[in-house]
Design a protein around this motif. Structure first.
Motif, PDB file in Angstrom:
ATOM      1  N   LEU A 195      18.314  20.602  22.797  1.00 42.41           N
ATOM      2  CA  LEU A 195      19.197  21.619  22.211  1.00 42.41           C
ATOM      3  C   LEU A 195      19.202  22.904  23.037  1.00 42.41           C
ATOM      4  O   LEU A 195      20.157  23.684  22.977  1.00 42.41           O
TER       5      LEU A 195
ATOM      6  N   ALA B 120      13.945  16.776  20.141  1.00 35.59           N
ATOM      7  CA  ALA B 120      15.220  17.467  19.915  1.00 35.59           C
ATOM      8  C   ALA B 120      15.296  18.847  20.571  1.00 35.59           C
ATOM      9  O   ALA B 120      16.334  19.227  21.118  1.00 35.59           O
TER      10      ALA B 120
ATOM     11  N   ARG C  34      17.152  23.422  12.625  1.00 34.47           N
ATOM     12  CA  ARG C  34      18.198  23.939  11.739  1.00 34.47           C
ATOM     13  C   ARG C  34      17.626  24.440  10.418  1.00 34.47           C
ATOM     14  O   ARG C  34      18.146  25.390   9.829  1.00 34.47           O
TER      15      ARG C  34
ATOM     16  N   LEU D 131      21.802  27.898  16.898  1.00 29.55           N
ATOM     17  CA  LEU D 131      22.614  26.730  16.544  1.00 29.55           C
ATOM     18  C   LEU D 131      23.641  27.017  15.467  1.00 29.55           C
ATOM     19  O   LEU D 131      24.579  26.267  15.278  1.00 29.55           O
TER      20      LEU D 131
ATOM     21  N   ALA E  99      24.119  11.870   9.457  1.00 27.68           N
ATOM     22  CA  ALA E  99      23.292  10.926  10.214  1.00 27.68           C
ATOM     23  C   ALA E  99      23.279   9.514   9.637  1.00 27.68           C
ATOM     24  O   ALA E  99      23.311   8.534  10.388  1.00 27.68           O
TER      25      ALA E  99
ATOM     26  N   ASP F 209      21.444  16.483  13.873  1.00 26.64           N
ATOM     27  CA  ASP F 209      20.338  16.428  14.828  1.00 26.64           C
ATOM     28  C   ASP F 209      19.566  17.739  14.778  1.00 26.64           C
ATOM     29  O   ASP F 209      20.027  18.722  14.197  1.00 26.64           O
ATOM     30  N   GLY F 210      18.378  17.755  15.353  1.00 28.63           N
ATOM     31  CA  GLY F 210      17.595  18.990  15.412  1.00 28.63           C
ATOM     32  C   GLY F 210      17.330  19.595  14.049  1.00 28.63           C
ATOM     33  O   GLY F 210      17.317  20.816  13.882  1.00 28.63           O
ATOM     34  N   LEU F 211      17.080  18.742  13.055  1.00 29.18           N
ATOM     35  CA  LEU F 211      16.943  19.265  11.690  1.00 29.18           C
ATOM     36  C   LEU F 211      15.792  20.253  11.553  1.00 29.18           C
ATOM     37  O   LEU F 211      15.897  21.253  10.836  1.00 29.18           O
TER      38      LEU F 211
END
Lengths: 300, 300
Positions: free
Chosen positions: B246, B242, A209, B112, A242, A204-206
Motif C-alpha cells: 500500500l 499489505a 484501514r 488511504l 472481499a 485489502d489492507g484492513l
C-alpha cells in the motif's frame, strides 16, 4: 391446533423455540436467554428438559435442535457433515443426545487455509430458504447470512457446495466495547456509515484501514460517537468487497438471509458495489429447514 | 555526571523517563505506570510535577516530552505537523504546557481514506534513529515500528515523507482477551505462528481469514491454547503482506525499530516473504530523537 413437534434454533447467544402441528403450522414460540456460550458444561440437557419443554407445553414431543448446541460447548458434539451437503445429508447426520431429542450437525468445507471452515445452524436456515420454493431447487445462489460470524454460502442445484465465514459481527462488537474505537454504536448515522464503506475500498489492507477510525477522530476532529457507524461501514464494506471475490462470485446477486436491520446495511454496502440483493426472513427460513429435516426423519 | 535535561516518552500505556547530562550521556532512567489512557482529564501536569520530576531528581530541569501526552487525552493537545516532516519541523512545533516543559507534536499525513493518518511519539523515535548515523541522512528507508498501533514510515533524505498505521497490536489484544478467539497468549509456539503466517496469504480477506482461528479449533481439533500464536501469525502476516504494498514499497528492506521479541516476529514474517530486515533498539532511538530536538531548541 395441537403441537406435534418442538424445534429450536439454539445458537451461541440465544435459543429460539417453536412448536408445530402435524400440518407444519406454528403453534407457539418462545425465546430463551440460554445461548451455549453462557451455559456451564453439562448443563444444556437439564435446562432443555426443565425450562424449554415446560415453557412450550412440549414435555412429550419429539424435539429437533440446530445450531451451536451441537458443538463441543453445547449439549453434545455432533460430527460435521462435509460439503457438498443437502437436506438429506444433514438429516442423516442427526444425533440423539437424549430420548426424543435430535441435534442437527453443522457442516465443514475446505477454505482459504488448511484450517478449513465450519458453521452450525446456518445450514438449516439456508436449506430451509431453499426448500420453501421448489423453483430454488435448481440453479446457483449466493446467500449471505449476517451475524456474529457472517456466513456466505454457495448453493448449486439444492446443495451447499462451499461457504466462507467472516468475523465481522464479533469484530465490530469487541472493538466497540473494548478498544480505542469504543462507542456505544446505538445511533446509526447513514452518512458516516457511507464514509466507512468508502474507506473499505476493495477490502485489502484492513489492519491499516481500521486505524482510520481512530485518525478521523484524532486528526480530523470527527466526534467519537460517530465511530460506531464508521466502523460498521468499514467492516461490512470490507466483507462484501472481499468475500464474493474469494468465492469466485464477484458481482453475483446476493440473497440476504437474516434480521431486516442488519440485512439492510449489507444491501446498502452491496448496492454501492453494483450488486443486486434480495432479502428473506431468517426466522422463517430456519423454521422451514427444521420442519423439512423433521419430515425427512419421520419425526412428524 | 550532572543531569541537565529531563526527557520522557509518554505514550498511551507507559511513561519512560530519562535524564541526561550536557554531553548527552544518560544519568538516570525510570518507568512510570502513567500511560495517558489511564489518566483522568487534567491530571497529567500534577503527576509530572509531583511524581516524575522528584523521582529523577529533576525538579528544576528543562523537560522535553513526546508521545500521546500531546494528544487530546494527554496534558495538552499539540497540533500535528504535516508530512513531509524532519527534526527541525518537529522542533518548531513544540508547545509548552507549563514552565520549563515542552511537548513535541505528532505528525499527520494523507492516507488511504479522507481520514488521513496520525502518529505521536514514533516520529521522534524514527528521526532519532536517523540522526544517530550521518550516513542515514540521505537515501530512502522503510521503517516499521511494531506496537499497539504499528507505524510504517517512509523516510527520504532525512524527512518522513509518508506513513501508514496498522491496528495489529490492539486487535490482537482485544481478540485474545474478549472474543471467541481468547487465549492467554503467554506461550509462543513458532510452528503455530508459521501456520498463521501461511494463513495470512497476501493479507486480503482478513475478516474471512480471522475466522480460520476458530475453525482450526472447532473443525480440526487444534488446542485452544495455541490460538494466540496462530492469531499472532495471521495478523502480523497480514500486516507485513499489505502495508509495504500500500506504500508502493513491496519487497523493500525494512528497518524494525522496537522491542526485540516483537521485532523478531516481524522479521520472521518478512523473511518468509523474502524481505530483508535489520533491527534497531527503540529506546536508544527515542532517546537520540529527544536529545536532537532538545539541542535544536537550545534546551541543552
Amino acid at each position: 391446533m395441537t403441537a406435534a413437534l418442538l424445534t429450536c434454533d439454539w445458537g451461541s447467544t440465544h435459543l429460539r423455540a417453536w412448536t408445530f402441528d402435524r400440518q407444519g403450522r406454528e403453534v407457539a414460540r418462545q425465546d430463551f436467554d440460554l445461548g451455549v456460550n453462557r451455559l456451564k458444561p453439562g448443563e444444556a440437557g437439564d435446562r432443555f428438559l426443565n425450562e424449554v419443554r415446560p415453557a412450550l407445553g412440549a414435555e412429550g414431543l419429539p424435539a429437533l435442535l440446530c445450531g451451536g448446541v451441537g458443538s463441543n460447548i453445547g449439549w453434545q458434539a455432533v460430527p460435521y457433515v462435509d460439503c457438498p451437503a443437502d437436506l438429506p445429508a444433514i438429516a442423516a447426520g442427526l444425533v440423539s443426545p437424549a430420548e426424543n431429542v435430535w441435534i442437527a450437525p453443522g457442516i465443514r468445507c475446505e477454505s482459504l487455509s488448511p484450517a478449513g471452515d465450519v458453521l452450525r445452524g446456518e445450514e438449516t436456515q439456508a436449506l430451509g430458504w431453499l426448500s420453501a420454493d421448489p423453483a430454488r431447487q435448481a440453479g446457483r445462489y449466493l446467500l449471505c447470512q449476517p451475524g456474529t460470524h457472517a456466513k456466505w454460502l454457495v448453493i448449486e442445484d439444492g446443495r451447499i457446495v462451499r461457504f466462507l465465514s467472516a468475523f465481522t459481527g464479533e469484530l465490530f462488537a469487541v472493538l466497540s466495547a473494548h478498544s480505542i474505537l469504543r462507542s456505544d454504536g446505538k445511533v446509526h448515522d447513514e452518512a458516516v456509515f457511507a464514509e466507512g464503506l468508502d474507506a473499505a475500498a476493495e477490502g485489502d489492507g484492513l489492519l491499516n484501514r481500521i486505524y482510520s477510525a481512530r485518525s478521523r477522530v484524532a486528526g480530523r476532529g470527527a466526534d467519537q460517537v460517530s465511530t460506531g457507524s464508521y466502523l460498521s461501514g468499514l467492516l461490512i464494506g470490507s466483507e462484501v468487497a472481499a468475500t464474493p471475490r474469494l468465492l469466485g462470485l464477484e458481482g453475483a446477486p446476493v440473497v440476504l438471509l437474516g434480521a431486516p436491520a442488519l440485512c439492510a446495511r449489507y444491501a446498502t454496502a452491496l448496492a454501492r458495489r453494483g450488486v443486486e440483493t434480495s432479502h428473506a426472513d431468517g426466522d422463517d427460513a430456519v423454521k422451514s429447514g427444521l420442519m423439512a429435516l423433521a419430515r425427512i426423519r419421520g419425526m412428524i
